[in-house]
Design a protein around this motif. Structure first.
Motif, PDB file in Angstrom:
ATOM      1  N   GLN A 154       0.847  -0.815  -0.510  1.00 31.07           N
ATOM      2  CA  GLN A 154       0.524  -0.194  -0.428  1.00 31.07           C
ATOM      3  C   GLN A 154       1.421   1.208   0.147  1.00 31.07           C
ATOM      4  O   GLN A 154       0.767   2.083  -0.610  1.00 31.07           O
ATOM      5  CB  GLN A 154      -1.225  -0.068   0.985  1.00 31.07           C
ATOM      6  CG  GLN A 154      -2.096   0.967   1.643  1.00 31.07           C
ATOM      7  CD  GLN A 154      -2.479   1.127   0.282  1.00 31.07           C
ATOM      8  OE1 GLN A 154      -2.977   0.761  -0.303  1.00 31.07           O
ATOM      9  NE2 GLN A 154      -3.244   2.705   0.120  1.00 31.07           N
ATOM     10  N   SER A 165      -0.343 -10.382   2.885  1.00 31.24           N
ATOM     11  CA  SER A 165      -1.564 -10.559   2.739  1.00 31.24           C
ATOM     12  C   SER A 165      -2.725 -11.324   1.285  1.00 31.24           C
ATOM     13  O   SER A 165      -1.574 -10.677   0.589  1.00 31.24           O
ATOM     14  CB  SER A 165      -2.701  -8.939   2.668  1.00 31.24           C
ATOM     15  OG  SER A 165      -3.538  -8.620   2.059  1.00 31.24           O
ATOM     16  N   ARG A 167      -5.178 -11.465  -0.482  1.00 28.13           N
ATOM     17  CA  ARG A 167      -5.903 -10.434  -1.133  1.00 28.13           C
ATOM     18  C   ARG A 167      -5.064  -9.294  -1.806  1.00 28.13           C
ATOM     19  O   ARG A 167      -5.355  -9.165  -2.948  1.00 28.13           O
ATOM     20  CB  ARG A 167      -6.852 -10.034  -0.134  1.00 28.13           C
ATOM     21  CG  ARG A 167      -8.246  -9.117  -1.560  1.00 28.13           C
ATOM     22  CD  ARG A 167      -9.422  -8.920  -0.203  1.00 28.13           C
ATOM     23  NE  ARG A 167      -8.907  -7.175   0.566  1.00 28.13           N
ATOM     24  CZ  ARG A 167      -9.055  -6.660   1.503  1.00 28.13           C
ATOM     25  NH1 ARG A 167     -10.023  -7.176   1.373  1.00 28.13           N
ATOM     26  NH2 ARG A 167      -8.161  -5.808   2.135  1.00 28.13           N
ATOM     27  N   GLU A 168      -4.470  -8.832  -0.271  1.00 26.83           N
ATOM     28  CA  GLU A 168      -3.452  -7.679  -1.466  1.00 26.83           C
ATOM     29  C   GLU A 168      -2.030  -7.471  -2.469  1.00 26.83           C
ATOM     30  O   GLU A 168      -1.655  -7.167  -3.053  1.00 26.83           O
ATOM     31  CB  GLU A 168      -3.270  -6.420  -0.522  1.00 26.83           C
ATOM     32  CG  GLU A 168      -4.050  -5.704   0.049  1.00 26.83           C
ATOM     33  CD  GLU A 168      -5.209  -5.043  -0.631  1.00 26.83           C
ATOM     34  OE1 GLU A 168      -4.322  -4.386  -1.742  1.00 26.83           O
ATOM     35  OE2 GLU A 168      -6.476  -5.186  -0.705  1.00 26.83           O
ATOM     36  N   LEU A 172       1.672  -5.853   3.753  1.00 21.50           N
ATOM     37  CA  LEU A 172       1.229  -4.474   4.506  1.00 21.50           C
ATOM     38  C   LEU A 172       1.906  -4.876   5.403  1.00 21.50           C
ATOM     39  O   LEU A 172       1.981  -5.254   6.654  1.00 21.50           O
ATOM     40  CB  LEU A 172       0.005  -5.104   4.752  1.00 21.50           C
ATOM     41  CG  LEU A 172      -1.346  -5.488   3.652  1.00 21.50           C
ATOM     42  CD1 LEU A 172      -2.692  -5.535   4.283  1.00 21.50           C
ATOM     43  CD2 LEU A 172      -1.024  -3.802   2.987  1.00 21.50           C
ATOM     44  N   ILE A 179      -6.269  -1.856   6.039  1.00 22.84           N
ATOM     45  CA  ILE A 179      -6.502  -2.083   4.854  1.00 22.84           C
ATOM     46  C   ILE A 179      -7.402  -4.260   4.745  1.00 22.84           C
ATOM     47  O   ILE A 179      -7.807  -4.125   3.478  1.00 22.84           O
ATOM     48  CB  ILE A 179      -5.577  -2.137   3.781  1.00 22.84           C
ATOM     49  CG1 ILE A 179      -5.524  -0.306   3.754  1.00 22.84           C
ATOM     50  CG2 ILE A 179      -5.923  -2.760   2.249  1.00 22.84           C
ATOM     51  CD1 ILE A 179      -3.787  -0.411   2.901  1.00 22.84           C
ATOM     52  N   ASP A 180      -6.465  -4.591   5.129  1.00 19.51           N
ATOM     53  CA  ASP A 180      -6.669  -6.481   4.905  1.00 19.51           C
ATOM     54  C   ASP A 180      -7.320  -6.837   6.102  1.00 19.51           C
ATOM     55  O   ASP A 180      -6.236  -7.726   7.556  1.00 19.51           O
ATOM     56  CB  ASP A 180      -6.026  -6.892   4.246  1.00 19.51           C
ATOM     57  CG  ASP A 180      -6.508  -8.495   4.163  1.00 19.51           C
ATOM     58  OD1 ASP A 180      -7.992  -8.949   4.196  1.00 19.51           O
ATOM     59  OD2 ASP A 180      -5.636  -9.051   3.219  1.00 19.51           O
ATOM     60  N   ARG A 183      -6.015  -9.968   7.071  1.00 19.59           N
ATOM     61  CA  ARG A 183      -3.823 -10.073   6.214  1.00 19.59           C
ATOM     62  C   ARG A 183      -3.296 -11.470   7.731  1.00 19.59           C
ATOM     63  O   ARG A 183      -4.208 -11.956   8.724  1.00 19.59           O
ATOM     64  CB  ARG A 183      -3.097  -9.230   6.680  1.00 19.59           C
ATOM     65  CG  ARG A 183      -3.581  -9.316   8.305  1.00 19.59           C
ATOM     66  CD  ARG A 183      -2.724  -7.627   8.358  1.00 19.59           C
ATOM     67  NE  ARG A 183      -2.972  -7.237   9.620  1.00 19.59           N
ATOM     68  CZ  ARG A 183      -3.829  -6.899  10.660  1.00 19.59           C
ATOM     69  NH1 ARG A 183      -5.253  -6.937  10.306  1.00 19.59           N
ATOM     70  NH2 ARG A 183      -3.973  -6.550  11.813  1.00 19.59           N
TER      71      ARG A 183
END
Length: 257
Positions: A154, A165, A167-168, A172, A179-180, A183
């Motif tokens: 990010q 993460s 998803r990301e 992170l 944000i997640d 995570r």
């Protein structure tokens, strides 16, 4: 056309009563398939050379269709790997992952040397779990997956506490955790190893000593990432999971006794 090729047998299929179709991963030609006639006969000169994981020199007849394996010489039989069921399972997983991630005759000399070195390390008694983790992380680029492991996905920060993460698609830092919410709160040693495994030159691998709890973290993170993005379903991975569960049950009962 007769040709000599050096390679590693990554797959065998029984064909008829006495034959095999063997798939050899080679440095110069990628994956090649050959008919090994009579290889299933116990006294066949092709019996030993056509065992899975064998690293050898092969004399083959190549044409427009399926080639024929004429003879071969074993360079490394991977004896130590074959003597241990769990190590055999990890080796089988490596070659299946490579097989499912590459096309026929897709030439990649680096990948060939990487597979050969990984199997050699297994045969020399290196930690099979960690070697497999390294293999998985290095194979991500072959599949076309590139998680961000050098900085925060990010904010691009290189400093701080990190989580992984799925998803990301990467790390992170603690400033971006919200944000997640899903995570993986990996320990910092696990984060460092994920990063190391992705970037390491395998030939420079030294002594391996990773705590059991860190191994569990690595297994969870890598498995989740592969499940989410790779699209691969590997029978050898399920077999390893079954063996590990059986081993855990056996260890638990032994401790109780």
């Amino acid at each position: 056309m007769l040709q000599k090729v050096e390679g590693i047998i990554i797959r065998t299929i029984n064909y008829g009563e006495t034959n095999k179709i063997v798939t050899v991963f080679t440095r110069e030609n990628g994956k090649l398939a050959f008919m090994a006639r009579g290889a299933r006969k116990p006294n066949s000169r092709l019996s030993a050379i056509t065992q899975p994981l064998t690293h050898g020199q092969f004399l083959v007849q190549r044409g427009s269709g399926l080639g024929t394996l004429q003879q071969g010489e074993i360079l490394t039989s991977m004896r130590h790997v074959r003597e241990d069921l769990m190590i055999t399972a990890y080796a089988a997983y490596m070659v299946e992952l490579l097989d499912k991630s590459t096309d026929d005759q897709q030439v990649n000399p680096y990948l060939y040397e990487f597979l050969k070195q990984s199997l050699y390390y297994l045969n020399e008694g290196y930690d099979a779990e960690i070697l497999t983790n390294i293999f998985e992380m290095k194979m991500l680029q072959v599949i076309g997956l590139r998680p961000e492991l050098s900085s925060c996905v990010q904010c691009q920060s290189y400093e701080g506490r990190f989580s992984f993460s799925v998803r990301e698609n990467g790390l992170l830092c603690h400033r971006c955790f919200d944000i997640d919410p899903h995570r993986l709160p990996l320990s910092q040693p696990a984060i460092r190893l994920l990063r190391l495994f992705y970037y390491i030159d395998l030939e420079r691998l030294g002594a391996i000593n990773v705590k059991p709890e860190t191994k569990k973290e690595l297994r969870a993170a890598i498995s989740l990432y592969y499940d989410e993005y790779s699209g691969l379903f590997l029978k050898s991975r399920r077999f390893i999971d079954q063996l590990e569960k059986m081993e855990a049950i056996f260890t638990e009962r032994k401790q109780e006794d």
